[in-house]
Design a protein around this motif. Structure first.
Motif, PDB file in Angstrom:
ATOM      1  N   THR A  48       0.814  -1.213   0.000  1.00  0.00           N
ATOM      2  CA  THR A  48       0.000   0.000   0.000  1.00  0.00           C
ATOM      3  C   THR A  48       0.851   1.269   0.000  1.00  0.00           C
ATOM      4  OG1 THR A  48      -0.117  -0.098   2.400  1.00  0.00           O
ATOM      5  CG2 THR A  48      -1.910  -1.155   1.178  1.00  0.00           C
ATOM      6  N   ASN A  49       0.224   2.361  -0.345  1.00  0.00           N
ATOM      7  CA  ASN A  49       0.915   3.654  -0.379  1.00  0.00           C
ATOM      8  C   ASN A  49       1.492   4.026   0.981  1.00  0.00           C
ATOM      9  OD1 ASN A  49       0.380   4.031  -3.075  1.00  0.00           O
ATOM     10  ND2 ASN A  49      -1.460   5.230  -2.710  1.00  0.00           N
ATOM     11  N   LYS A  50       0.792   3.676   2.066  1.00  0.00           N
ATOM     12  CA  LYS A  50       1.280   4.066   3.388  1.00  0.00           C
ATOM     13  C   LYS A  50       2.643   3.448   3.681  1.00  0.00           C
ATOM     14  CE  LYS A  50      -1.892   0.840   5.416  1.00  0.00           C
ATOM     15  NZ  LYS A  50      -3.156   0.776   6.075  1.00  0.00           N
ATOM     16  N   LEU A  51       2.879   2.232   3.204  1.00  0.00           N
ATOM     17  CA  LEU A  51       4.182   1.597   3.403  1.00  0.00           C
ATOM     18  C   LEU A  51       5.293   2.471   2.825  1.00  0.00           C
ATOM     19  CD1 LEU A  51       4.946  -2.130   3.003  1.00  0.00           C
ATOM     20  CD2 LEU A  51       6.366  -0.490   1.828  1.00  0.00           C
ATOM     21  N   PHE A  52       5.122   2.895   1.591  1.00  0.00           N
ATOM     22  CA  PHE A  52       6.145   3.712   0.935  1.00  0.00           C
ATOM     23  C   PHE A  52       6.186   5.136   1.485  1.00  0.00           C
ATOM     24  CE2 PHE A  52       5.061   0.352  -2.094  1.00  0.00           C
ATOM     25  CZ  PHE A  52       6.310  -0.223  -2.228  1.00  0.00           C
ATOM     26  N   SER A  53       5.040   5.675   1.873  1.00  0.00           N
ATOM     27  CA  SER A  53       5.003   7.031   2.425  1.00  0.00           C
ATOM     28  C   SER A  53       5.777   7.116   3.735  1.00  0.00           C
ATOM     29  CB  SER A  53       3.555   7.476   2.647  1.00  0.00           C
ATOM     30  OG  SER A  53       2.877   7.540   1.417  1.00  0.00           O
ATOM     31  N   PHE A  54       5.616   6.112   4.598  1.00  0.00           N
ATOM     32  CA  PHE A  54       6.366   6.114   5.856  1.00  0.00           C
ATOM     33  C   PHE A  54       7.871   6.009   5.595  1.00  0.00           C
ATOM     34  CE2 PHE A  54       2.348   4.603   8.026  1.00  0.00           C
ATOM     35  CZ  PHE A  54       2.199   5.749   8.786  1.00  0.00           C
ATOM     36  N   HIS A  60      10.502   4.188  10.811  1.00  0.00           N
ATOM     37  CA  HIS A  60      10.682   2.745  10.923  1.00  0.00           C
ATOM     38  C   HIS A  60       9.297   2.118  10.821  1.00  0.00           C
ATOM     39  CE1 HIS A  60      12.679  -0.944  12.334  1.00  0.00           C
ATOM     40  NE2 HIS A  60      11.541  -1.175  12.999  1.00  0.00           N
ATOM     41  N   LEU A  61       9.145   1.096   9.996  1.00  0.00           N
ATOM     42  CA  LEU A  61       7.843   0.490   9.771  1.00  0.00           C
ATOM     43  C   LEU A  61       7.527  -0.609  10.771  1.00  0.00           C
ATOM     44  CD1 LEU A  61       8.058  -0.021   5.906  1.00  0.00           C
ATOM     45  CD2 LEU A  61       6.657   1.663   7.108  1.00  0.00           C
ATOM     46  N   LEU A  62       6.298  -0.632  11.229  1.00  0.00           N
ATOM     47  CA  LEU A  62       5.748  -1.787  11.925  1.00  0.00           C
ATOM     48  C   LEU A  62       4.756  -2.400  10.951  1.00  0.00           C
ATOM     49  CD1 LEU A  62       5.170  -0.613  15.598  1.00  0.00           C
ATOM     50  CD2 LEU A  62       7.071  -1.904  14.649  1.00  0.00           C
ATOM     51  N   LEU A  63       5.023  -3.648  10.564  1.00  0.00           N
ATOM     52  CA  LEU A  63       4.260  -4.297   9.505  1.00  0.00           C
ATOM     53  C   LEU A  63       3.426  -5.448  10.036  1.00  0.00           C
ATOM     54  CD1 LEU A  63       7.251  -4.407   7.024  1.00  0.00           C
ATOM     55  CD2 LEU A  63       5.323  -2.859   6.909  1.00  0.00           C
ATOM     56  N   THR A  64       2.461  -5.873   9.243  1.00  0.00           N
ATOM     57  CA  THR A  64       1.643  -7.025   9.583  1.00  0.00           C
ATOM     58  C   THR A  64       2.092  -8.230   8.763  1.00  0.00           C
ATOM     59  OG1 THR A  64      -0.001  -6.142   8.053  1.00  0.00           O
ATOM     60  CG2 THR A  64      -0.406  -5.803  10.371  1.00  0.00           C
ATOM     61  N   GLU A  74      11.502  -9.020   3.880  1.00  0.00           N
ATOM     62  CA  GLU A  74      12.609  -9.925   3.563  1.00  0.00           C
ATOM     63  C   GLU A  74      13.589  -9.261   2.608  1.00  0.00           C
ATOM     64  OE1 GLU A  74      10.698 -13.485   2.151  1.00  0.00           O
ATOM     65  OE2 GLU A  74      10.249 -14.182   4.187  1.00  0.00           O
ATOM     66  N   ALA A  75      13.091  -8.465   1.683  1.00  0.00           N
ATOM     67  CA  ALA A  75      13.949  -7.771   0.723  1.00  0.00           C
ATOM     68  C   ALA A  75      14.589  -6.519   1.309  1.00  0.00           C
ATOM     69  CB  ALA A  75      13.133  -7.377  -0.514  1.00  0.00           C
ATOM     70  N   HIS A  76      13.937  -5.903   2.317  1.00  0.00           N
ATOM     71  CA  HIS A  76      14.410  -4.645   2.904  1.00  0.00           C
ATOM     72  C   HIS A  76      14.313  -4.685   4.429  1.00  0.00           C
ATOM     73  CE1 HIS A  76      14.230  -3.048  -1.178  1.00  0.00           C
ATOM     74  NE2 HIS A  76      13.014  -3.561  -1.247  1.00  0.00           N
ATOM     75  N   PRO A  77      15.069  -5.547   5.088  1.00  0.00           N
ATOM     76  CA  PRO A  77      14.936  -5.726   6.546  1.00  0.00           C
ATOM     77  C   PRO A  77      15.275  -4.475   7.347  1.00  0.00           C
ATOM     78  CG  PRO A  77      16.850  -6.904   5.734  1.00  0.00           C
ATOM     79  CD  PRO A  77      16.097  -6.408   4.527  1.00  0.00           C
ATOM     80  N   GLU A  78      16.038  -3.567   6.793  1.00  0.00           N
ATOM     81  CA  GLU A  78      16.417  -2.362   7.515  1.00  0.00           C
ATOM     82  C   GLU A  78      15.268  -1.366   7.655  1.00  0.00           C
ATOM     83  OE1 GLU A  78      16.843  -1.507   3.196  1.00  0.00           O
ATOM     84  OE2 GLU A  78      17.358  -3.214   4.440  1.00  0.00           O
ATOM     85  N   CYS A  79      14.182  -1.597   6.931  1.00  0.00           N
ATOM     86  CA  CYS A  79      13.067  -0.648   6.920  1.00  0.00           C
ATOM     87  C   CYS A  79      12.073  -0.852   8.043  1.00  0.00           C
ATOM     88  CB  CYS A  79      12.325  -0.729   5.604  1.00  0.00           C
ATOM     89  SG  CYS A  79      13.267  -0.063   4.226  1.00  0.00           S
TER      90      CYS A  79
END
Length: 81
Positions: A48-54, A60-64, A74-79
């Motif tokens: 979603t857009n919010k992932l990239f906007s943050f 730092h992202l908190l993901l589901t 997995e591709a971007h663990p630093e995010c």
């Protein structure tokens, strides 16, 4: 809802705003909640857009645990987490 009772003012609902204002507000925070339900199927498969906007705002992202977000992390663990 116990969280909201235990930490009054922890969540603030803001009015809609233009894109430049939104990114300025997001950049004032450290964590972005890119949360999804995984339902319907689209929410499980799309980024979603919010992932990239943050990310663009430096948060730092908190993901589901959706397929799209697990794949992204997995591709971007630093995010995020």
């Amino acid at each position: 809802m116990e969280f909201l009772t235990a930490f009054p003012g922890a969540v603030k609902v803001m009015p809609p705003m233009d894109e430049s204002s939104l990114f300025k507000v997001m950049a004032q925070h450290h964590i972005g909640l890119a949360l999804e339900t995984g339902f319907p199927l689209n929410r499980d498969l799309c980024r979603t857009n919010k992932l990239f906007s943050f990310i663009l705002s430096g948060c730092h992202l908190l993901l589901t645990n959706t397929r799209a977000q697990v794949d992204f992390l997995e591709a971007h663990p630093e995010c995020g987490t």
